[in-house]
Enzyme design. Structure first.
Site, PDB file in Angstrom:
ATOM      1  N   VAL A  43      10.360  15.553  18.376  1.00 17.37           N
ATOM      2  CA  VAL A  43      10.857  16.859  18.991  1.00 17.37           C
ATOM      3  C   VAL A  43       9.872  17.291  20.252  1.00 17.37           C
ATOM      4  O   VAL A  43       9.977  18.513  20.624  1.00 17.37           O
ATOM      5  CB  VAL A  43      11.117  17.703  17.822  1.00 17.37           C
ATOM      6  CG1 VAL A  43      12.287  17.346  16.811  1.00 17.37           C
ATOM      7  CG2 VAL A  43       9.535  18.081  17.402  1.00 17.37           C
ATOM      8  N   GLY A  44       8.880  16.741  20.510  1.00 11.94           N
ATOM      9  CA  GLY A  44       7.818  17.272  21.623  1.00 11.94           C
ATOM     10  C   GLY A  44       6.506  16.188  21.631  1.00 11.94           C
ATOM     11  O   GLY A  44       6.255  15.494  20.684  1.00 11.94           O
ATOM     12  N   ASP A  75      -1.642  27.567   7.709  1.00  6.19           N
ATOM     13  CA  ASP A  75      -2.779  26.730   7.267  1.00  6.19           C
ATOM     14  C   ASP A  75      -4.002  26.806   8.276  1.00  6.19           C
ATOM     15  O   ASP A  75      -4.637  25.512   8.564  1.00  6.19           O
ATOM     16  CB  ASP A  75      -2.472  25.331   6.828  1.00  6.19           C
ATOM     17  CG  ASP A  75      -3.471  24.298   5.972  1.00  6.19           C
ATOM     18  OD1 ASP A  75      -4.096  25.177   5.442  1.00  6.19           O
ATOM     19  OD2 ASP A  75      -3.342  22.982   6.030  1.00  6.19           O
TER      20      ASP A  75
END
Length: 454
Positions: A208-209, A281
């Site tokens: 996706v990228g 995170d």
């Protein structure tokens, strides 16, 4: 590029990844059969599934190995014909796989038909890969990300993402591996044999990228490759281990990290827009230092996205995620409002204050500097448990000790005040990422080029 594999880590990988138990697809429980289960992933001698399986596999140069277990999805794998590398059998009665014996096809000789000479060479590795995926389980673990949520992750974040799917056998320990290692923050990763087990249960669905991805096989194990921007200084955690800082360099690192966090938190509208993103995170291991000594935020494997248009939050089943050492008090005492996107932004701000503290300790003031230490190093063990952190942060209401020497420098005294405002017990009283960014930018009044002190 840094990686803490585990829930990150593969979250940076698997991470960036976003693999959550909320995405597990369970097989229908309408008609389950009991099966003999003796694969390396079986916790018990039996399992339940839609059908029983027997798999015979021989890796290159090795001896054939048989595994029995349960199947739930991908029934077409039961139709494969035997080769010299594998054989597979499915049956549909309880314990029908207990006494089944399989054989492998004999290796072809040059006297056979020329047209078939290369067929096993072509089909063998492909079918063997499918069987390795089936051994992991035959129930699909699929994380869905809507198309609009896959767009707009700014390349300055220096992070790449994959959508992955994994197979899960009824008694597979893959989930246990991830749960036990992903939130410790130790950075040790998984043992090699466990890494091979995990790799065999993961298959690429879609990139996706960012830059590139690939899947390969080495040493009889499947490996997924994620190619991202290279930052020669590594993570901020690594950088602070090696280097001491002048105040202006400390400020440069802090400002650039704050800009990245503010960019994540804001929703941008329009065709080139992006949803609002909370990292969940944030820590010095997930902040990378570029060659120009600016920071970029990485590893969005646990990120949650929100768009005002859809008002949808994708957080999975467990809001208590992240690295325990950096968890905000409302996460540790399980009081976080899981239905409110702002809640996750406030936990990012708490963690950002801890990152500022790490930077400040390594900054030279009047010739004095301290060794690198992680937050709460003097209050909890090296690998603190959830209960360790809960006692210190929630019960004792402790925050890291801010060195008195920071008051001697206007830049560092500003950072010290900002830390305190990031650590308010009331989440809504904490600074916003945008306010942090603007305040730090105002402190950046000295144009002197920052230097690294060796």
């Amino acid at each position: 590029m840094t990686s803490e594999i585990p829930r990150k880590g593969l979250l940076m990988l698997l991470v960036a990844l976003g693999l959550t138990k909320g995405g597990v697809v369970k097989a229908s429980r309408d008609r389950l059969v009991n099966c003999t289960c003796d694969s390396p992933h079986c916790k018990k001698p039996t399992c339940q599934g839609a059908w029983c399986t027997v798999v015979l596999v021989r890796e290159q140069g090795g001896q054939p190995q048989v595994s029995r277990g349960c199947g739930n999805m991908n029934q077409e794998l039961c139709l494969g014909r035997p080769t010299e590398f594998f054989n597979h059998h499915c049956c549909y009665r309880s314990f029908c796989n207990h006494n089944v014996s399989l054989v492998l096809e004999a290796t072809q000789t040059p006297s056979e038909e020329p047209g078939n000479t290369y067929l096993p060479l072509i089909l063998g590795p492909v079918l063997a890969l499918l069987v390795l995926v089936a051994l992991g389980a035959l129930g699909l673990w699929h994380v869905r990300r809507k198309q609009e949520k896959q767009q707009g992750l700014h390349s300055d974040l220096g992070e790449s993402s994959l959508i992955l799917k994994a197979s899960e056998q009824g008694d597979s320990m893959l989930g246990d591996f991830l749960d036990s290692d992903c939130t410790t923050g130790s950075g040790s990763g998984l043992p090699f044999l466990v890494q091979r087990t995990v790799a065999r249960q993961v298959a690429l669905v879609e990139c996706v990228g960012f830059i590139a991805s690939d899947m390969t096989s080495r040493n009889s194990s499947t490996q997924l490759w994620l190619i991202t921007h290279y930052h020669e200084h590594g993570s901020l955690y690594d950088f602070l281990q090696r280097q001491t800082l002048e105040p202006q360099l400390a400020l440069r690192l802090a400002v650039s990290a704050a800009c990245g966090l503010a960019h994540l938190h804001v929703e941008i509208f329009g065709t080139q827009g992006k949803p609002a993103i909370a990292h969940r995170d944030l820590k010095s291991r997930n902040v990378l230092v570029k060659s120009n000594l600016q920071c970029c935020i990485a590893d969005l494997g646990l990120a949650v996205m929100h768009s005002q248009g859809s008002d949808y939050l994708d957080i999975g089943n467990n809001p208590r995620v992240g690295t325990k050492r950096y968890m905000a008090p409302e996460v540790l005492d399980e009081q976080i409002r899981t239905d409110c996107f702002e809640s996750y932004k406030w936990t990012d701000v708490w963690a950002f204050g801890l990152v500022l503290w790490e930077i400040a300790r390594r900054t030279i003031i009047n010739g004095i500097v301290e060794d690198y230490r992680p937050p709460f190093y003097d209050m909890v063990p090296n690998d603190p448990s959830f209960e360790d952190m809960k006692k210190v942060v929630c019960v004792d209401q402790q925050t890291p000790t801010i060195p008195n020497r920071l008051a001697a420098d206007p830049v560092l005294s500003g950072l010290a005040q900002m830390m305190r405002e990031c650590w308010y017990p009331n989440p809504s009283a904490r600074l916003t990422a945008l306010r942090i960014k603007k305040t730090l930018q105002k402190l950046s009044h000295n144009p002197e080029k920052p230097k690294v002190i060796h």
